[in-house]
Design an enzyme around this catalytic site. Structure first.
Site, PDB file in Angstrom:
ATOM      1  N   SER A  62       7.976 -28.397  28.364  1.00 53.13           N
ATOM      2  CA  SER A  62       6.817 -28.903  29.104  1.00 53.13           C
ATOM      3  C   SER A  62       5.900 -29.822  28.305  1.00 53.13           C
ATOM      4  O   SER A  62       4.910 -30.317  28.851  1.00 53.13           O
ATOM      5  CB  SER A  62       6.003 -27.734  29.669  1.00 53.13           C
ATOM      6  OG  SER A  62       6.649 -27.187  30.796  1.00 53.13           O
ATOM      7  N   LYS A  65       5.079 -33.077  29.903  1.00 50.18           N
ATOM      8  CA  LYS A  65       3.953 -33.321  30.813  1.00 50.18           C
ATOM      9  C   LYS A  65       2.848 -34.155  30.160  1.00 50.18           C
ATOM     10  O   LYS A  65       1.982 -34.677  30.873  1.00 50.18           O
ATOM     11  CB  LYS A  65       3.400 -31.993  31.317  1.00 50.18           C
ATOM     12  CG  LYS A  65       4.393 -31.203  32.186  1.00 50.18           C
ATOM     13  CD  LYS A  65       3.768 -29.922  32.721  1.00 50.18           C
ATOM     14  CE  LYS A  65       4.709 -29.191  33.667  1.00 50.18           C
ATOM     15  NZ  LYS A  65       5.686 -28.341  32.974  1.00 50.18           N
ATOM     16  N   SER A 124       0.669 -25.322  33.125  1.00 52.32           N
ATOM     17  CA  SER A 124       1.908 -26.090  32.983  1.00 52.32           C
ATOM     18  C   SER A 124       2.670 -26.138  34.298  1.00 52.32           C
ATOM     19  O   SER A 124       3.873 -25.839  34.364  1.00 52.32           O
ATOM     20  CB  SER A 124       2.793 -25.500  31.871  1.00 52.32           C
ATOM     21  OG  SER A 124       3.733 -26.443  31.425  1.00 52.32           O
ATOM     22  N   LYS A 234      -1.041 -28.402  24.287  1.00 56.49           N
ATOM     23  CA  LYS A 234      -0.096 -28.292  25.409  1.00 56.49           C
ATOM     24  C   LYS A 234       1.119 -27.514  24.941  1.00 56.49           C
ATOM     25  O   LYS A 234       1.677 -27.785  23.880  1.00 56.49           O
ATOM     26  CB  LYS A 234       0.331 -29.680  25.897  1.00 56.49           C
ATOM     27  CG  LYS A 234       1.346 -29.614  27.051  1.00 56.49           C
ATOM     28  CD  LYS A 234       0.670 -29.129  28.329  1.00 56.49           C
ATOM     29  CE  LYS A 234       1.689 -28.786  29.418  1.00 56.49           C
ATOM     30  NZ  LYS A 234       2.285 -27.429  29.225  1.00 56.49           N
TER      31      LYS A 234
END
Length: 433
Positions: A62, A65, A124, A234
């Site tokens: 992820s 992203k 997420s 993140k």
């Protein structure tokens, strides 16, 4: 002339002892990381202080992203007031077991792009990624993915390729720690990025529950992982990618970016080694590295003879700005080397702050700082000196022609003198007959 010769000899000596090694600087990091790929950079100086398999292509999960965020904000200028209606077909390709922000329960409702970006980055949300990609890609998610790959190429990422906007595993979906650092630093300049990724919880007006971050390093309730100096982050995880994490941390006047990819994870022990690695790396950096002033602004590091002026004239070469470098607190001064790049001389006119050369500073063979060398004064041209210089140059460049002309002239003069003398002798002989 003696001053010019002395300067040249000193300059040659300085350049000869400036040994440049091609090995990377060793900052002495002793953190035993579990992550398969690691990247740690001091953002104040742009110094990479620790790397591990940073160019290895791995699934980024992820962390994908972050690029999704970039493409969204570059195609929707007003994320606060632009709204998107949630359509049922947006989730046809969604893995029901993957992380989401919960949009499936709000079909037909409108959400601002800003709230969807919170849903993209905090929990997420793969559902948020698909909704945003569908909207910007005009109903075709692959169009959006093409935009992601074009942006990666524009940023100079040579080890990155995206297949989807959320990061679920695909063998052709990969990146590197180095590339993720480039992408993350670019994203940090985008609107709301630092605010969103530095938020532990966010309330969306028309949702029943708050969105919560998966980055426990900024969540005070997650005491095992919480680190008070982390300001952004993140997370990412798939079985194939392992635990992945991008974070930024700030302590006092020092800023760092840390990338940890491919950390092992076991559901049995529930230990996130990507976060533990990041925490240890930050602690090591904050406790062991400092920015050191190596050269003062305006420091005189040499001088140059100046042509086209009368008499012996030289101009100082001064540092146009201080040179600082991030170094270990107990750094070895013998590993600090300077390389001065100056010509042997210059010529008038010389202007104030005119660039004369450069000075570069190396630590353990790695370039850690550089600045221009400039003139601290104005030096005007002396016209008589220019005339004399040009005359000498003309003579040097045409010495053969001048020699031939002079030889011919001397020959003609000798012939002329000889002719005159012969005429006089003939007249004298006629007079005495």
């Amino acid at each position: 002339m003696k001053k010019a010769l002395s300067f040249i000899l000193v300059l040659i000596l300085i350049l000869s002892i400036s040994v440049v090694s091609f090995c990377a600087a060793d900052y002495g990091c002793d953190v035993d990381t579990s992550s398969s790929a690691v990247y740690l950079e001091n953002l104040n100086t742009g110094t990479v202080v620790f790397e591990k398999n940073a160019d290895e292509k791995v699934p980024p999960a992820s962390l994908t992203k972050i690029m999704t965020y970039i493409v969204v904000t570059e195609n929707i200028p007003d994320v606060e007031n632009t709204t998107i209606t949630i359509e049922e077909g947006a989730f046809d390709t969604l893995d029901p077991a993957s992380s989401v922000m919960g949009l499936q329960g709000y079909i037909g409702e409108e959400f601002t792009v800003l709230d969807l970006l919170y849903g993209l980055m905090l929990p997420s949300g793969n559902d948020a990624a698909l909704v945003l990609a569908d909207y910007i890609g005009d109903g075709v998610v692959d169009n959006f993915v093409d935009m992601m790959n074009r942006k990666a190429g524009q940023l100079g990422c040579t080890g990155t390729h995206f297949v989807n906007p959320h990061g679920l595993y695909d063998s052709m979906h990969y990146s590197t720690a180095n590339d993720m650092a480039v992408i993350a630093k670019y994203a940090m300049e985008k609107p709301f990025f630092m605010e969103i990724t530095g938020t532990a919880r966010h309330n969306v007006d028309n949702m029943k529950e708050d969105l919560e971050t998966t980055n426990y390093m900024i969540d005070k309730n997650k005491t095992e992982y919480y680190y008070p100096y982390v300001v952004s982050g993140k997370t990412g995880y798939t079985d194939e990618a392992g635990k992945c994490l991008v974070t930024a941390a700030k302590k006092d006047d020092y800023d760092y970016l840390c990338i940890t990819l491919g950390a092992p994870y076991s559901y049995a022990d529930e230990i996130n080694y990507a976060m533990l690695d990041s925490k240890e790396l930050y602690e090591w950096a904050f406790n062991n590295l400092s920015i050191v002033d190596l050269l003062e602004d305006g420091a005189v590091v040499g001088s140059l003879p100046v042509a086209y002026v009368w008499g012996d004239k030289s101009v100082d070469a001064v540092a146009d700005g201080a040179v600082s470098a991030l170094l270990p607190n107990d750094y070895d001064e013998s590993l600090v080397e300077t390389k001065i790049d100056l010509p042997y001389s210059t010529q008038a006119p010389v202007h104030l702050d005119q660039k004369l050369g450069t000075i570069s500073v190396y630590y353990d063979g790695e370039l850690v700082g550089a600045t221009n060398l400039v003139s601290p004064e104005e030096i005007e041209v002396d016209k008589l000196s220019v005339f004399a210089h040009n005359t000498v140059d003309f003579v040097k460049n045409n010495i053969i022609i001048i020699t031939v002309v002079l030889a011919i002239a001397v020959f003609l003069i000798v012939v002329k003198i000889s002719s005159v003398r012969n005429r006089k002798k003939r007249k004298a002989r006629r007079r005495y007959r």
